[in-house]
Design a protein around this motif. Structure first.
Motif, PDB file in Angstrom:
ATOM      1  N   ASP A  36       0.727  -1.230   0.051  1.00  0.00           N
ATOM      2  CA  ASP A  36      -0.023   0.196   0.049  1.00  0.00           C
ATOM      3  C   ASP A  36       0.978   1.365  -0.022  1.00  0.00           C
ATOM      4  O   ASP A  36       0.830   2.198  -0.760  1.00  0.00           O
ATOM      5  CB  ASP A  36      -0.920   0.143   1.076  1.00  0.00           C
ATOM      6  CG  ASP A  36      -1.562  -1.197   1.414  1.00  0.00           C
ATOM      7  OD1 ASP A  36      -2.861  -1.281   0.867  1.00  0.00           O
ATOM      8  OD2 ASP A  36      -0.978  -2.073   2.106  1.00  0.00           O
ATOM      9  N   ALA A  37       1.883   1.227   0.831  1.00  0.00           N
ATOM     10  CA  ALA A  37       2.639   2.455   1.043  1.00  0.00           C
ATOM     11  C   ALA A  37       3.168   2.828  -0.168  1.00  0.00           C
ATOM     12  O   ALA A  37       3.473   3.708  -0.919  1.00  0.00           O
ATOM     13  CB  ALA A  37       3.875   2.068   1.954  1.00  0.00           C
ATOM     14  N   HIS A  38       3.807   1.570  -1.100  1.00  0.00           N
ATOM     15  CA  HIS A  38       4.420   1.649  -2.375  1.00  0.00           C
ATOM     16  C   HIS A  38       3.439   2.126  -3.635  1.00  0.00           C
ATOM     17  O   HIS A  38       3.821   3.154  -4.269  1.00  0.00           O
ATOM     18  CB  HIS A  38       4.903   0.133  -2.719  1.00  0.00           C
ATOM     19  CG  HIS A  38       5.325   0.211  -4.184  1.00  0.00           C
ATOM     20  ND1 HIS A  38       4.655  -0.088  -5.291  1.00  0.00           N
ATOM     21  CD2 HIS A  38       6.440   0.417  -5.064  1.00  0.00           C
ATOM     22  CE1 HIS A  38       5.173  -0.094  -6.558  1.00  0.00           C
ATOM     23  NE2 HIS A  38       6.560   0.343  -6.306  1.00  0.00           N
ATOM     24  N   ALA A  39       2.168   1.892  -3.449  1.00  0.00           N
ATOM     25  CA  ALA A  39       1.137   2.340  -4.340  1.00  0.00           C
ATOM     26  C   ALA A  39       0.882   4.000  -4.057  1.00  0.00           C
ATOM     27  O   ALA A  39       0.562   4.548  -5.034  1.00  0.00           O
ATOM     28  CB  ALA A  39      -0.153   1.771  -3.848  1.00  0.00           C
ATOM     29  N   SER A  40       1.503   4.547  -2.753  1.00  0.00           N
ATOM     30  CA  SER A  40       1.570   5.976  -2.689  1.00  0.00           C
ATOM     31  C   SER A  40       2.681   6.514  -3.204  1.00  0.00           C
ATOM     32  O   SER A  40       2.759   7.726  -3.668  1.00  0.00           O
ATOM     33  CB  SER A  40       1.221   6.496  -1.301  1.00  0.00           C
ATOM     34  OG  SER A  40       1.495   7.647  -1.007  1.00  0.00           O
ATOM     35  N   CYS A  41       3.850   6.130  -2.863  1.00  0.00           N
ATOM     36  CA  CYS A  41       5.186   6.784  -3.001  1.00  0.00           C
ATOM     37  C   CYS A  41       5.830   6.142  -4.127  1.00  0.00           C
ATOM     38  O   CYS A  41       7.025   6.069  -4.247  1.00  0.00           O
ATOM     39  CB  CYS A  41       5.967   6.417  -1.614  1.00  0.00           C
ATOM     40  SG  CYS A  41       7.474   7.397  -1.149  1.00  0.00           S
ATOM     41  N   ARG A  42       5.185   5.987  -5.227  1.00  0.00           N
ATOM     42  CA  ARG A  42       5.899   5.512  -6.497  1.00  0.00           C
ATOM     43  C   ARG A  42       5.931   6.679  -7.521  1.00  0.00           C
ATOM     44  O   ARG A  42       6.467   6.214  -8.669  1.00  0.00           O
ATOM     45  CB  ARG A  42       5.216   3.927  -7.026  1.00  0.00           C
ATOM     46  CG  ARG A  42       3.742   4.243  -7.464  1.00  0.00           C
ATOM     47  CD  ARG A  42       3.122   2.939  -7.717  1.00  0.00           C
ATOM     48  NE  ARG A  42       1.667   3.264  -8.016  1.00  0.00           N
ATOM     49  CZ  ARG A  42       1.206   3.393  -9.371  1.00  0.00           C
ATOM     50  NH1 ARG A  42       1.995   3.307 -10.165  1.00  0.00           N
ATOM     51  NH2 ARG A  42       0.021   3.556  -9.434  1.00  0.00           N
ATOM     52  N   SER A  43       5.264   7.724  -7.173  1.00  0.00           N
ATOM     53  CA  SER A  43       5.334   8.723  -8.458  1.00  0.00           C
ATOM     54  C   SER A  43       6.697   9.150  -8.456  1.00  0.00           C
ATOM     55  O   SER A  43       7.633   9.077  -7.798  1.00  0.00           O
ATOM     56  CB  SER A  43       4.233   9.941  -7.900  1.00  0.00           C
ATOM     57  OG  SER A  43       3.089   9.506  -7.874  1.00  0.00           O
ATOM     58  N   MET A  44       6.783   9.719  -9.827  1.00  0.00           N
ATOM     59  CA  MET A  44       8.154   9.999 -10.206  1.00  0.00           C
ATOM     60  C   MET A  44       8.903  11.200  -9.473  1.00  0.00           C
ATOM     61  O   MET A  44       9.983  11.447  -9.224  1.00  0.00           O
ATOM     62  CB  MET A  44       8.151  10.266 -11.751  1.00  0.00           C
ATOM     63  CG  MET A  44       7.850   8.913 -12.275  1.00  0.00           C
ATOM     64  SD  MET A  44       8.234   8.915 -14.228  1.00  0.00           S
ATOM     65  CE  MET A  44       6.555   9.700 -14.679  1.00  0.00           C
ATOM     66  N   GLY A  45       7.893  12.249  -8.965  1.00  0.00           N
ATOM     67  CA  GLY A  45       8.462  13.111  -7.939  1.00  0.00           C
ATOM     68  C   GLY A  45       9.343  12.493  -6.925  1.00  0.00           C
ATOM     69  O   GLY A  45      10.328  12.980  -6.769  1.00  0.00           O
ATOM     70  N   GLN A  46       8.624  11.336  -6.494  1.00  0.00           N
ATOM     71  CA  GLN A  46       9.265  10.822  -5.302  1.00  0.00           C
ATOM     72  C   GLN A  46      10.540   9.973  -5.692  1.00  0.00           C
ATOM     73  O   GLN A  46      11.438   9.792  -5.094  1.00  0.00           O
ATOM     74  CB  GLN A  46       8.406   9.764  -4.404  1.00  0.00           C
ATOM     75  CG  GLN A  46       7.319  10.811  -3.465  1.00  0.00           C
ATOM     76  CD  GLN A  46       6.480  11.702  -4.363  1.00  0.00           C
ATOM     77  OE1 GLN A  46       5.806  11.612  -5.040  1.00  0.00           O
ATOM     78  NE2 GLN A  46       6.720  13.085  -3.823  1.00  0.00           N
ATOM     79  N   THR A  47      10.386   9.176  -6.843  1.00  0.00           N
ATOM     80  CA  THR A  47      11.406   8.228  -7.309  1.00  0.00           C
ATOM     81  C   THR A  47      12.694   8.948  -7.696  1.00  0.00           C
ATOM     82  O   THR A  47      13.762   8.687  -7.445  1.00  0.00           O
ATOM     83  CB  THR A  47      11.133   7.292  -8.365  1.00  0.00           C
ATOM     84  OG1 THR A  47      10.636   8.282  -9.621  1.00  0.00           O
ATOM     85  CG2 THR A  47      10.058   6.272  -8.035  1.00  0.00           C
ATOM     86  N   MET A  48      12.455  10.256  -8.244  1.00  0.00           N
ATOM     87  CA  MET A  48      13.564  11.111  -8.449  1.00  0.00           C
ATOM     88  C   MET A  48      14.214  11.720  -7.126  1.00  0.00           C
ATOM     89  O   MET A  48      15.604  11.838  -7.039  1.00  0.00           O
ATOM     90  CB  MET A  48      13.064  12.330  -9.252  1.00  0.00           C
ATOM     91  CG  MET A  48      12.701  11.913 -10.713  1.00  0.00           C
ATOM     92  SD  MET A  48      12.724  13.442 -11.912  1.00  0.00           S
ATOM     93  CE  MET A  48      10.895  14.012 -11.465  1.00  0.00           C
ATOM     94  N   SER A  49      13.608  11.937  -6.149  1.00  0.00           N
ATOM     95  CA  SER A  49      13.889  12.481  -5.008  1.00  0.00           C
ATOM     96  C   SER A  49      14.650  11.286  -4.221  1.00  0.00           C
ATOM     97  O   SER A  49      15.742  11.595  -3.474  1.00  0.00           O
ATOM     98  CB  SER A  49      12.709  12.977  -4.059  1.00  0.00           C
ATOM     99  OG  SER A  49      11.961  13.978  -4.536  1.00  0.00           O
TER     100      SER A  49
END
Ligand SMILES: Cc1cc2nc3c(=O)[nH]c(=O)nc-3n(C[C@H](O)[C@H](O)[C@H](O)COP(=O)(O)OP(=O)(O)OC[C@H]3O[C@@H](n4cnc5c(N)ncnc54)[C@H](O)[C@@H]3O)c2cc1C
Length: 467
Positions: free
Chosen positions: A388-401
């Motif tokens: 579930d947490a991955h389903a929130s934190c997988r957007s590219m703004g976050q992957t780049m950060s």
């Protein structure tokens, strides 16, 4: 599987780097840029002939920069800003509200972005090897000391002091024996999607006929009456930077282990079939699409999750939903949980969960460090998080950060001769802050009008003064 069967001693050494980044997606590119700018020798290997991973293979919109809702905050900065600024400068991006309320997206021209990744990595002095596939890791005892790559010219070894696993599928962690959870092992795995782009769409006619609302009603009716064998009743369609073109995220393929090449190959074929089914449907049923045609499918079927590594910390659903802040947070996220999956009745559904309170949570440094490892970091969609947490934190703004944070952590580890777990996170956070990363929730509201990107605090690598 390991390549122990090959006589590794006989494989030629191609080079030696301080930091090796495996995978040139949004996370890997940002990791390499961040580490490269610090003056150490950085290498990056990428299996395809261009950089960007999903950002250029499949998509055209970065989510995660802005929080959803009325009190919009910009929660991403630093290297990701550099990326967007380049496209802002050439008129290759605009801001747009998300179809389902995931917050404002940064829609860009993915072909331009391929060039931008090339330029930024060159400027950071990163040695990029394209068409180079990771097939094994070099080890001394338990420690990874390099990678083995396959190229059309044969196998090569590249020695490395530190390795950042940005392969999306945690290939380095898998090959080096780090523990991970496989998608589908505990919770239903997220589905796969072949995205496609269409040209020749009459946007005016489409809007006059009711736009998005009309489209969703027609999709639902098409499926419920059995007239169209579409895989979903809903799906997102949005305008692209290229005039008269739209991008579509609608196909859906369930029950696939995307690390199994035979299953993945089948999914590719299903995805293509579904895309052309949508073309027929759109042309026949939706005003404005009568003359539209597909001009491009995603480079490969989009994979949302495979291996998720067990790290020093594992981000949980509660961390996200409760909007928890951590003293060792190295990035922020306000994106809701967006879980595309098959429910108990076998039907496709998307489950949403929004972040409470300020609408933002912090992501601890430990999510980027595979448990007990000294020399490896894991970034992007294979970082340490529950389903579930991955389903929130997988957007590219976050992957780049995540990439930028791991890049600096590798530098601190090298400079101080220490392992990943011993990095001084206070110092890392200061480094991130001084280079424009948002680590405290901003109080000011962000500007999110179509052309308002430049009205936000978007420094080019922005070097802040110490307080
Ligand atoms: C269908 C779909 C729609 C999505 N929509 C959005 C959206 O609109 N906006 C958004 O922000 N996020 C979206 N996401 C999520 C987001 O795209 C991903 O979470 C993110 O791009 C992952 O970035 P990454 O760098 O971790 O991985 P990737 O982008 O997958 O990059 C991994 C890179 O590693 C390379 N690689 C892999 N294995 C090897 C190897 N063995 N050797 C060498 N190279 C290798 C790959 O070629 C690739 O370039 C979507 C995801 C999917 C699948």
């Amino acid at each position: 599987m390991s390549f122990e069967c090959l006589v590794k001693d006989k494989i030629a050494v191609l080079g030696e780097v301080d930091v090796m980044v495996v995978g040139g997606g949004s996370a890997g590119c940002c990791a390499a840029i961040a580490a490269g700018e610090m003056g150490v020798k950085v290498g990056l290997i990428e299996r395809y002939g261009f950089l960007g991973g999903s950002s250029t293979q499949i998509l055209d919109t970065f989510y995660g920069f802005f929080t959803p809702g009325d009190r919009v905050r910009k929660v991403v900065g630093g290297v990701p800003d550099m990326v967007v600024n380049r496209m802002y400068g050439t008129g290759d991006m605009f801001l747009r509200p998300n179809t389902y309320g995931a917050g404002t997206g940064v829609t860009y021209n993915p072909e331009r972005l391929k060039l931008v990744w090339d330029e930024l990595l060159d400027e950071a002095g990163v040695k990029v090897w394209l068409h180079a596939v990771l097939v094994d890791v070099m080890k001394e005892g338990d420690r990874v000391v390099g990678v083995v790559i396959w190229t059309k010219k044969g196998f090569y070894k590249i020695r490395a002091s530190r390795v950042i696993d940005a392969s999306g599928d945690a290939d380095v962690c898998h090959l080096s024996g780090a523990a991970y959870e496989m998608a589908g092992e505990i919770d239903p795995a997220q589905t796969l999607t072949t995205t496609f782009r269409m040209s020749g769409v009459d946007g005016k006619q489409y809007e006059q006929a009711g736009g998005k609302k009309m489209l969703m009603a027609k999709m639902t009716a098409g499926v419920e009456t059995g007239r169209w064998d579409l895989p979903r009743k809903r799906g997102s369609v949005h305008e692209m930077v290229q005039g008269g073109c739209v991008a579509t995220v609608a196909s859906r393929i369930a029950d696939v282990d995307a690390t199994d090449f035979e299953q993945l190959g089948e999914a590719e074929k299903i995805g293509r079939r579904q895309a052309f089914m949508y073309e027929d449907f759109l042309r026949a049923e939706v005003p404005g699409y009568e003359r539209a045609k597909i001009v491009g499918l995603s480079h490969h079927v989009g994979v949302r999750e495979t291996r998720r590594v067990y790290g020093e910390y594992r981000l949980t659903k509660e961390d996200c939903i409760e909007g928890r802040m951590f003293d060792d947070a190295v990035l922020l996220c306000g994106a809701p949980i967006e879980d595309h999956r098959k429910n108990d009745e076998g039907e496709d559904e998307t489950v949403w969960g929004y972040v409470k309170g300020e609408g933002v949570y912090g992501v601890p440094y430990g999510t980027l460090v595979p448990k007990g490892r000294e020399e490896i970091w894991v970034v992007g969609r294979c970082f340490s998080a529950s389903h579930d947490a991955h389903a929130s934190c997988r957007s590219m703004g976050q992957t780049m950060s995540m990439g930028q944070a791991a890049g600096y952590a590798a530098i601190l580890s090298l400079e101080n001769g220490i392992g990943a777990c011993d990095v001084d996170v206070g110092m890392l956070r200061e480094m991130l802050y001084l280079r424009g990363v948002v680590i405290d929730v901003p109080r000011v509201r962000a500007a999110v009008g179509r052309d308002e990107w430049g009205m936000n605090a978007v420094g080019d690598g922005c070097r802040r003064q110490k307080n």
